[in-house]
Scaffold this motif. Sequence first.
Motif, mmCIF file in Angstrom:
data_model
loop_
_atom_site.group_PDB
_atom_site.id
_atom_site.type_symbol
_atom_site.label_atom_id
_atom_site.label_comp_id
_atom_site.label_asym_id
_atom_site.label_seq_id
_atom_site.Cartn_x
_atom_site.Cartn_y
_atom_site.Cartn_z
ATOM 1 N N ASP A 1 -38.913 112.617 70.580
ATOM 2 C CA ASP A 1 -38.293 111.854 71.667
ATOM 3 C C ASP A 1 -38.051 112.793 72.844
ATOM 4 O OD1 ASP A 1 -35.603 109.404 71.770
ATOM 5 O OD2 ASP A 1 -36.804 110.292 73.363
ATOM 6 N N GLU A 2 -38.765 112.572 73.952
ATOM 7 C CA GLU A 2 -38.662 113.458 75.103
ATOM 8 C C GLU A 2 -37.335 113.325 75.827
ATOM 9 O OE1 GLU A 2 -43.459 113.521 76.140
ATOM 10 O OE2 GLU A 2 -42.017 112.593 77.538
ATOM 11 N N THR A 3 -36.540 112.316 75.489
ATOM 12 C CA THR A 3 -35.242 112.144 76.138
ATOM 13 C C THR A 3 -34.119 112.803 75.349
ATOM 14 O OG1 THR A 3 -34.741 110.046 75.022
ATOM 15 C CG2 THR A 3 -36.033 109.940 77.061
ATOM 16 N N VAL A 4 -34.452 113.447 74.233
ATOM 17 C CA VAL A 4 -33.450 114.085 73.382
ATOM 18 C C VAL A 4 -33.710 115.582 73.327
ATOM 19 C CG1 VAL A 4 -32.484 114.241 71.050
ATOM 20 C CG2 VAL A 4 -33.127 112.010 71.986
ATOM 21 N N VAL A 5 -32.661 116.371 73.536
ATOM 22 C CA VAL A 5 -32.739 117.828 73.449
ATOM 23 C C VAL A 5 -31.877 118.284 72.272
ATOM 24 C CG1 VAL A 5 -32.250 120.014 74.599
ATOM 25 C CG2 VAL A 5 -33.106 118.073 75.921
ATOM 26 N N LEU A 6 -32.472 119.044 71.363
ATOM 27 C CA LEU A 6 -31.756 119.571 70.208
ATOM 28 C C LEU A 6 -31.521 121.067 70.407
ATOM 29 C CD1 LEU A 6 -33.620 117.807 67.244
ATOM 30 C CD2 LEU A 6 -31.549 117.077 68.431
ATOM 31 N N HIS A 7 -30.259 121.462 70.447
ATOM 32 C CA HIS A 7 -29.891 122.871 70.553
ATOM 33 C C HIS A 7 -29.573 123.394 69.156
ATOM 34 C CE1 HIS A 7 -29.374 122.557 74.960
ATOM 35 N NE2 HIS A 7 -28.892 121.346 74.694
ATOM 36 N N ARG A 8 -30.140 124.521 68.802
ATOM 37 C CA ARG A 8 -29.837 125.120 67.494
ATOM 38 C C ARG A 8 -28.731 126.149 67.676
ATOM 39 N NH1 ARG A 8 -33.833 128.832 63.689
ATOM 40 N NH2 ARG A 8 -32.347 129.131 61.999
ATOM 41 N N ARG A 9 -27.576 125.859 67.095
ATOM 42 C CA ARG A 9 -26.427 126.731 67.291
ATOM 43 C C ARG A 9 -25.374 126.402 66.224
ATOM 44 N NH1 ARG A 9 -25.247 126.740 73.451
ATOM 45 N NH2 ARG A 9 -27.417 127.401 73.390
ATOM 46 N N ARG A 10 -24.632 127.390 65.796
ATOM 47 C CA ARG A 10 -23.551 127.147 64.842
ATOM 48 C C ARG A 10 -22.357 126.545 65.570
ATOM 49 N NH1 ARG A 10 -21.209 128.896 60.042
ATOM 50 N NH2 ARG A 10 -18.955 129.187 60.149
ATOM 51 N N THR A 11 -21.765 125.531 64.985
ATOM 52 C CA THR A 11 -20.584 124.895 65.566
ATOM 53 C C THR A 11 -19.470 124.909 64.525
ATOM 54 O OG1 THR A 11 -22.048 123.406 66.808
ATOM 55 C CG2 THR A 11 -19.705 122.879 66.770
ATOM 56 N N ASP A 12 -18.418 125.669 64.783
ATOM 57 C CA ASP A 12 -17.311 125.758 63.843
ATOM 58 C C ASP A 12 -16.470 124.482 63.867
ATOM 59 O OD1 ASP A 12 -16.914 129.207 64.783
ATOM 60 O OD2 ASP A 12 -17.974 128.370 63.048
ATOM 61 N N ALA A 13 -15.760 124.253 62.766
ATOM 62 C CA ALA A 13 -14.978 123.022 62.635
ATOM 63 C C ALA A 13 -13.949 122.871 63.748
ATOM 64 C CB ALA A 13 -14.279 122.996 61.272
ATOM 65 N N GLU A 14 -13.340 124.005 64.191
ATOM 66 C CA GLU A 14 -12.321 123.900 65.235
ATOM 67 C C GLU A 14 -12.904 123.572 66.607
ATOM 68 O OE1 GLU A 14 -12.856 126.540 63.346
ATOM 69 O OE2 GLU A 14 -12.912 128.413 64.484
ATOM 70 N N ASP A 15 -14.244 123.639 66.728
ATOM 71 C CA ASP A 15 -14.908 123.314 67.991
ATOM 72 C C ASP A 15 -15.436 121.888 68.016
ATOM 73 O OD1 ASP A 15 -14.490 125.742 69.246
ATOM 74 O OD2 ASP A 15 -16.317 126.636 68.441
ATOM 75 N N ILE A 16 -15.056 121.091 67.017
ATOM 76 C CA ILE A 16 -15.549 119.713 66.930
ATOM 77 C C ILE A 16 -14.366 118.756 66.951
ATOM 78 C CG2 ILE A 16 -16.842 118.053 65.531
ATOM 79 C CD1 ILE A 16 -18.305 120.432 64.285
ATOM 80 N N THR A 17 -14.482 117.716 67.742
ATOM 81 C CA THR A 17 -13.508 116.635 67.744
ATOM 82 C C THR A 17 -14.257 115.325 67.563
ATOM 83 O OG1 THR A 17 -11.635 115.658 68.940
ATOM 84 C CG2 THR A 17 -13.573 116.281 70.239
ATOM 85 N N VAL A 18 -13.548 114.259 67.312
ATOM 86 C CA VAL A 18 -14.177 112.952 67.110
ATOM 87 C C VAL A 18 -13.727 112.013 68.221
ATOM 88 C CG1 VAL A 18 -14.421 110.968 65.580
ATOM 89 C CG2 VAL A 18 -14.316 113.276 64.617
ATOM 90 N N VAL A 19 -14.706 111.449 68.929
ATOM 91 C CA VAL A 19 -14.432 110.510 70.012
ATOM 92 C C VAL A 19 -15.215 109.235 69.738
ATOM 93 C CG1 VAL A 19 -14.542 110.093 72.489
ATOM 94 C CG2 VAL A 19 -14.135 112.413 71.639
ATOM 95 N N ASP A 20 -14.501 108.121 69.543
ATOM 96 C CA ASP A 20 -15.139 106.833 69.250
ATOM 97 C C ASP A 20 -16.104 106.953 68.064
ATOM 98 O OD1 ASP A 20 -17.333 104.503 70.997
ATOM 99 O OD2 ASP A 20 -15.814 104.153 69.435
ATOM 100 N N GLY A 21 -15.691 107.689 67.038
ATOM 101 C CA GLY A 21 -16.500 107.821 65.828
ATOM 102 C C GLY A 21 -17.603 108.846 65.908
ATOM 103 N N LEU A 22 -17.809 109.467 67.071
ATOM 104 C CA LEU A 22 -18.858 110.470 67.235
ATOM 105 C C LEU A 22 -18.281 111.873 67.118
ATOM 106 C CD1 LEU A 22 -20.942 109.250 70.316
ATOM 107 C CD2 LEU A 22 -21.837 109.647 68.015
ATOM 108 N N PRO A 23 -18.930 112.775 66.366
ATOM 109 C CA PRO A 23 -18.510 114.179 66.395
ATOM 110 C C PRO A 23 -18.995 114.817 67.691
ATOM 111 C CG PRO A 23 -20.426 113.924 64.981
ATOM 112 C CD PRO A 23 -20.064 112.539 65.446
#
Length: 565
Positions: A123-145
């Motif tokens: 999908d040319e409209t989607v960009v996937l970044h490869r990176r580690r994301t720690d739990a404290e750097d994630i929040t949930v907004v409207d069910g989305l991480p």
Amino acid sequence: MTQADVLRALDARAAGQWGLVTTAQAKLDGVQGVQLLRLERSGALESVGHGVYRLAASPPPEHLRIKVAWLRLDPGTPARDRRTDGPGSGVVSHTSACAVHGLGGRPTDLVELTVPSRRTTRDETVVLHRRRTDAEDITVVDGLPVTTVPRTVVDLLEDRADAARTGTFVAEAAARGLARVDELAPRVAAFAGAYGLPAEASGAELLEFLCEQAGRPLPVRKAGRPAGNAAGPERKRPTIWEVAKRAGVSHQTVSRFLKNDSGMKPATRARIERAVAELDYRPNLMARSMRTQRSHRITIVLPELSGFVPIPLLRGASAAAHEAGYMTDVVGLEGGESRRASSVLSLLETRQADGVLSLVPLGDLAGGQGAGQRPVVVLGEYDDNLQSRGRLADGRPAEEILRHLADQGHRRFLHVAGSQDWASARNRRAVYVEAVERLGLTSYGVVDGDWSVRSGYEAARDLPADSGVTAVLAANDYVALGVLRGFQDRGTRVPDEMSVFGWDDEEFTRYFSPSISTVHINKEEVGRQSMLSLLALLRGEPEPEAEVTDLFHLVPRGSSGPAPR
């Protein structure tokens, strides 16, 4: 499965994920692709992305494209069961995180997600970044991480995002109290040089520069206070020790309370409940998981891109796991036995799963003492392609069908077989041939089929009118459906002139006219018993000795009856 049944199943799936459902999730409920296409044509479904549909009765969700792209990262797993680490995981990040947080101006045309391991997308409209994301750097907004506001700023700067756009995001976040400049500054100082500032420039100077580029100077801040928050410093999350102090008990007692210890004195429980309410305490489940080194998840392994999914078996296994306090993840692993085994070991070593139940072989990874008591159980009832073997391929019920029909006066039979690549088809055919001879009956012959409705239809259509056959044994229910339709089209009345028996007890057999006689296979109990074996292994307990004693039983229905006189 009627259209109403299909819509109910899809509605249940979509209820917790913004009115959206994926093709992979629908397949887990037994909904076929052709049924989804029909519903789309009727207007009941709207295709909103490859393999993703929206129920027309549901309101269009906000940030639809972002939610569709996130669902497609792991299309077979419901949103509520999705994790932020491991295979298929990912979080909304960069400019898409800005949009979800409602900051930074107009959303871009791209959807940006961060994933923990290398992945690609067509999908040319989607960009996937490869990176580690720690739990404290994630929040949930409207069910989305979603990456938190501070982490989003770091990601944008690390990828050299436009200074003005990033400045707009920072200024709006600070104004709304979603970011503290004094806490954000140390995290971004390393990027000052990349934006033309002197190498010795501070993080605060970089943030001020970005906001100036956007024409949005940072709000005036009082020392030690986040912008836009006149109530003082942000309140820290209460700890278990604070709850213990407020209740006048030890932190171990609070821990027992949180685990619903039934032996606790009512007065002690009441004091802790009051302290929890007064402090608004919420257990840190992520920290608990890290302390116990348990994920409280069990992975069920299928082969990659399997066209067949044994829903009843998965239902029984998942129910047993949930009763024991575990969530289940169903994954498809590519490659042969050794590659799947390597993937399973990785799941266990990285603690993404406490145990694994595999429906397909894993080489020497599981099985007896040689497995080193790893928490892995291989079902042993399917091969690499999920073709039945072992107990599930037992053909002996074919003799029971013949005996049942012989008791009703039938003497001459036809068998429409399944694909001979399958052990189950070969076994049913062999038992049929042997039992006909042993019971003193007559076989008109065996038609080589391929498990399809078409093969059954053609067998019925081509059967000579003077064959003398009064009963047909079909290799499975789909073949039986074809046989029934073939006889109906040629004017042969079922069951008055011809009896038809299927195999597998698919749901549609109950609702076809006439309802189809079949063989029920208790796959749900097979899945349950297999999961109980894995749970015993996890607990260090002896493997349960329970067997599925009623694995097969005949279900006579409207398609079979007494032989015609």
